[in-house]
Design an enzyme around this catalytic site. Structure first.
Site, PDB file in Angstrom:
ATOM      1  CG  HIS A  21      -1.907  -1.163   1.185  1.00  0.00           C
ATOM      2  ND1 HIS A  21      -2.686  -1.542   0.111  1.00  0.00           N
ATOM      3  CD2 HIS A  21      -2.114  -2.109   2.152  1.00  0.00           C
ATOM      4  CE1 HIS A  21      -3.351  -2.647   0.430  1.00  0.00           C
ATOM      5  NE2 HIS A  21      -3.016  -3.021   1.649  1.00  0.00           N
ATOM      6  CG  ASP A  57      -5.338  -6.193  -0.563  1.00  0.00           C
ATOM      7  OD1 ASP A  57      -5.559  -7.105   0.226  1.00  0.00           O
ATOM      8  OD2 ASP A  57      -5.203  -5.018  -0.183  1.00  0.00           O
TER       9      ASP A  57
HETATM   10  C1  NGQ Z   1      -5.865  -7.737   5.726  1.00  0.00           C
HETATM   11  N1  NGQ Z   1      -6.454  -5.896   4.308  1.00  0.00           N
HETATM   12  O1  NGQ Z   1      -4.967  -8.143   6.439  1.00  0.00           O
HETATM   13  O2  NGQ Z   1      -6.579  -8.487   5.096  1.00  0.00           O
HETATM   14  C2  NGQ Z   1      -6.088  -6.244   5.635  1.00  0.00           C
HETATM   15  C3  NGQ Z   1      -7.157  -5.825   6.593  1.00  0.00           C
HETATM   16  C4  NGQ Z   1      -5.970  -4.993   8.642  1.00  0.00           C
HETATM   17  C5  NGQ Z   1      -6.075  -4.742   3.799  1.00  0.00           C
HETATM   18  N2  NGQ Z   1      -5.338  -3.983   4.551  1.00  0.00           N
HETATM   19  C6  NGQ Z   1      -6.832  -6.048   8.019  1.00  0.00           C
HETATM   20  N3  NGQ Z   1      -6.419  -4.359   2.606  1.00  0.00           N
HETATM   21  O3  NGQ Z   1      -5.296  -4.241   7.927  1.00  0.00           O
HETATM   22  O4  NGQ Z   1      -5.919  -4.948   9.849  1.00  0.00           O
HETATM   23 ZN    ZN Z   2      -3.392  -6.981   2.521  1.00  0.00          ZN
END
Ligand code: NGQ
Ligand code: ZN
Length: 459
Positions: A273, A324
């Protein structure tokens, strides 16, 4: 094997009648433009481009794509989506994980991705206890990649805390949590098991600065370097403003700034990101040699923000694209979104083109293939000797390519094409997609569908 590509995109540009020779391991050993056709050569029709590495995947989230768009709160956000995602993650069993991932990885191949970095943190059982084999879920994901034929860089994720300041995990996070010692044992067992497996690469990830602390990061980095000093390391950082603010409150620094100052961020790293960067962070990240792991459609879907691509790209070409959360699984949509996000903000066009490369599509496709391969720790991403034969043949009969000059082919695909532009896909010298179809198409739908039906109930 000897392939004769009608047209292929080589590091110095498009070439015609390109002979691509591979060895038994699926590695390219020679590339010869303007070759004469000889018996024993296999023709590849269309426009052959390097297969795209997918730098960031949470395979299980594919199963909730499209089902999390309703307004349920006065203010829906990344964080409310995350609560839904946790509820979903709490239910998945290993067989369901495998069914979802196998189906997803076939979709990735059809989209033109030839390798994937699986950022995997769903380690434990539904009660939060380790499986009999701690690597159970890892095995399922690797088995899925093998069945589909996509190359995988498996990234087990260290997740130790529920939030900044070493907070205990919430119930929704219990399946993710390991101590550093248990995590290192997991890496060691995976390394022992897969070290010599073709098209399987092992690295590691830290979930985010919310989920680990500095000393753990050092221990894990040291342990991984003992197994493999070239192994890739990934981390989510600076995706949401709230995360940047929390990080500043706890550490006095912004996340990427903290990483640059406290961890040896270098070319082994992929910062996933990196959405919210100040000018100094942009420059320092570009100079660090790390790859920025951009996930434009997920970042748009979750309301993250827009990566400062023009400033970053003026200092470094090192970025990759990832799908993602898999709200869509598409090479062209990620690249299109990357350019369009900038156009919408700046009221200009062709923003990610450069002085040397007037085609934005080609510039970002080339950079993402090379940068993506670096992030996955693989030799791939270019059609040249020493790289794995990961190839995508675009359908030259497709309407978008009619009368299109070679220099504009990637723009035509990215800005005006669709998913049917990809016709044939090869990983490591083996065709896995032929005429848009995969050998498992008839077999994998039912298991994935029944997993979805169960899991989406009461989401
Ligand atoms: C994830 N997803 O780990 O799947 C994360 C969300 C977080 C993204 N950041 C959970 N797109 O960041 O705590
Ligand atoms: Zn992620």
């Amino acid at each position: 094997m000897k392939l004769l590509a009608e047209r292929a995109l080589l590091p110095n540009g498009w070439a015609e009648r390109v002979l691509i020779e591979t060895d038994a391991s699926g590695c390219i050993v020679s590339v010869t433009p303007q070759a004469q056709r000889e018996p024993g050569m296999e023709s590849v029709r269309g426009f052959t481009v390097p297969g795209m590495p997918n730098v960031h995947s949470h395979a299980f989230q594919r199963a909730m794509a499209g089902s999390t768009e309703l307004r349920l709160h006065t203010s829906d956000s990344f964080w409310t989506w995350r609560d839904t995602m946790y509820r979903f993650a709490a239910k998945i069993d290993p067989a369901q994980m495998q069914a979802i991932a196998t189906h997803l990885y076939v979709e990735m191949l059809k989209a033109g991705f030839t390798s994937v970095a699986e950022f995997h943190y769903l380690h434990h059982d539904r009660g939060g206890k380790p499986y009999g084999d701690r690597a159970e879920m890892s095995h399922r994901l690797i088995a899925s990649a093998r069945a589909a034929g996509i190359a995988i860089t498996h990234l087990p994720v260290l997740y130790a805390y529920g939030g900044f300041g070493s907070q205990p995990p919430t119930d929704g996070q219990r399946r993710f949590v390991n101590s550093a010692d248990n995590f290192i044992a997991l890496l060691e067992s995976l390394d022992a098991q897969y070290r010599n497996s073709p098209h399987v690469r092992l690295g590691a990830a830290f979930h985010s600065l919310r989920a680990v602390d500095a000393s753990m990061m050092r221990n894990v980095e040291d342990a991984l370097a003992r197994l493999d000093p070239t192994a890739p390391l990934h981390i989510h950082a600076a995706e949401q403003l709230n995360e940047v603010e929390e990080c500043a409150r706890w550490t006095g620094q912004r996340p990427v700034e903290w990483l640059l100052d406290n961890v040896g961020i270098d070319e082994h790293w992929c910062i996933v990101h990196a959405t919210h960067l100040d000018d100094r962070e942009v420059l320092r990240l570009a100079q660090s040699g790390a790859v920025a792991g951009l996930c434009p459609t997920t970042e748009a879907n979750l309301g993250d923000g827009v990566f400062p691509a023009p400033a970053f790209l003026s200092a470094s070409d090192r970025f990759g694209i990832g799908t993602d959360s898999h709200v869509v699984v598409s090479v062209f949509e990620e690249l299109r979104m990357l350019e369009y996000g900038q156009r919408l903000m700046r009221h200009e066009r062709a923003i990610l083109a450069s002085d040397d490369e007037p085609s934005p599509g080609r510039r970002i496709h080339v950079a993402a293939s090379v940068g993506g391969a670096r992030a996955l720790g693989i030799h791939a991403g270019r059609i040249m000797p020493g790289c794995r034969a990961d190839l995508v043949a675009l359908d030259s009969d497709h309407r978008v390519f009619w009368n299109t000059e070679l220099t504009k082919i990637l723009d035509a695909w990215i800005f005006s094409g669709d998913s049917t532009c990809v016709r044939d896909v090869m990983v490591g010298g083996r065709w896995h997609i032929r005429d848009g179809r995969h050998a498992l198409d008839a077999d994998i739908g039912a298991a994935c569908r029944s997993a979805l039906t169960t899991l989406l109930l009461s989401l």
